[in-house]
Scaffold this active site. Structure first.
Site, PDB file in Angstrom:
ATOM      1  CD  GLU A 207      -2.912   1.068   0.064  1.00  0.00           C
ATOM      2  OE1 GLU A 207      -3.073   2.116  -0.616  1.00  0.00           O
ATOM      3  OE2 GLU A 207      -3.485  -0.004  -0.192  1.00  0.00           O
TER       4      GLU A 207
ATOM      5  CD  GLU B 151      -3.049   5.682  -5.958  1.00  0.00           C
ATOM      6  OE1 GLU B 151      -3.174   6.447  -4.974  1.00  0.00           O
ATOM      7  OE2 GLU B 151      -3.879   4.802  -6.255  1.00  0.00           O
TER       8      GLU B 151
ATOM      9  CD  GLU C 197      -4.179  18.223 -18.719  1.00  0.00           C
ATOM     10  OE1 GLU C 197      -3.999  17.587 -19.779  1.00  0.00           O
ATOM     11  OE2 GLU C 197      -4.266  19.461 -18.660  1.00  0.00           O
TER      12      GLU C 197
ATOM     13  CG  HIS D  44      -0.917   9.815 -20.595  1.00  0.00           C
ATOM     14  ND1 HIS D  44      -0.423   8.555 -20.870  1.00  0.00           N
ATOM     15  CD2 HIS D  44      -0.459  10.624 -21.604  1.00  0.00           C
ATOM     16  CE1 HIS D  44       0.297   8.583 -21.969  1.00  0.00           C
ATOM     17  NE2 HIS D  44       0.294   9.828 -22.436  1.00  0.00           N
TER      18      HIS D  44
END
Length: 235
Positions: free
Chosen positions: A65, A72, A81, A83
């Site tokens: 995790e 992330e 944005e 992708h």
């Protein structure tokens, strides 16, 4: 700047863990599951080898995790944005957590089953074995109660929406009836897992809220257990 002292490196690592716990809901659930698992290990007095295996599985899930959160965050920093490659990176990192969680669940089952299942059987014996007639009555009663509740609340139809979730109620009523019929913990676990999957589908389809699904599960379980207990003592 890159930390030069060991204590500074440790502080940075701790800050990373705290950030993950504060921002990631799944990490909080993982920590809660780890707490429950370790308390169970203490309660059942597992062997040192079993405790080592449980600790390693918990550490591996938390490690996965943490890496998922790092991936992330790095991806969002590079391309905020949408992708396709960014989506793949996040999905693969999430897949690593899923694999680690599945492995930990299997290991936890193999270690703790011999401690928990005998207690579970004793609890089922108190309620009693459900008869064939009791199972049929339970399912029919759940359907009738769900329709009445939806009619009273004025929301949804018998097969779509409203309070409570009829699918969850029937699924958990069937799972409870099978559990009481077989008195086998593994079969019970698998049946309730299927009931949870049925209930979860109502959330994914946005037909019910979490509260409606939980309420339906409680109604189905309570009615099936109540009818079985009634038939057991009357019979």
């Amino acid at each position: 700047m890159k930390p030069t002292r060991f204590i500074d490196s440790v502080n940075c690592a701790v800050q990373g863990i705290i950030y993950t716990v504060r921002t990631q809901k799944h990490m909080r659930w993982h920590f809660l599951a780890a707490l429950v698992l370790l308390l169970a290990a203490l309660l059942f007095r597992v062997t040192p080898v079993e405790f080592m295996l449980l600790s390693l599985s918990v550490s591996f899930v938390l490690f996965a995790e943490l890496l998922n959160t790092a991936v992330e965050t790095a991806v969002d920093m590079i391309t905020p944005e949408y992708h396709p490659l960014a989506k793949i990176a996040k999905d693969v990192a999430a897949g690593a957590v899923l694999v680690a969680s599945f492995g930990a669940a299997v290991l936890g089952y193999l270690v703790l089953a011999k401690y928990i299942f005998p207690l579970y059987r004793e609890g089922l014996s108190v309620v009693g074995t459900s008869s064939e007639m009791g199972t049929i009555v339970s399912v029919l009663l759940v359907v009738i109660v769900v329709i009445i509740l939806k009619a009273v609340t004025g929301k949804g139809t018998p097969l779509h929406g409203g309070v409570p979730s009829g699918h969850a109620a029937v699924a958990f009523a069937i799972a409870t009836s099978i559990t009481l019929n077989t008195q086998e913990p593994l079969i019970s676990l698998l049946c309730y897992l299927l009931a949870i999957m049925v209930s979860h589908s109502r959330l994914l389809l946005r037909i019910h809220t979490l509260r409606e699904v939980i309420f339906g599960a409680m109604v189905g379980t309570a009615l099936a257990a109540g009818v079985s207990t009634l038939f057991h003592f009357v019979g």
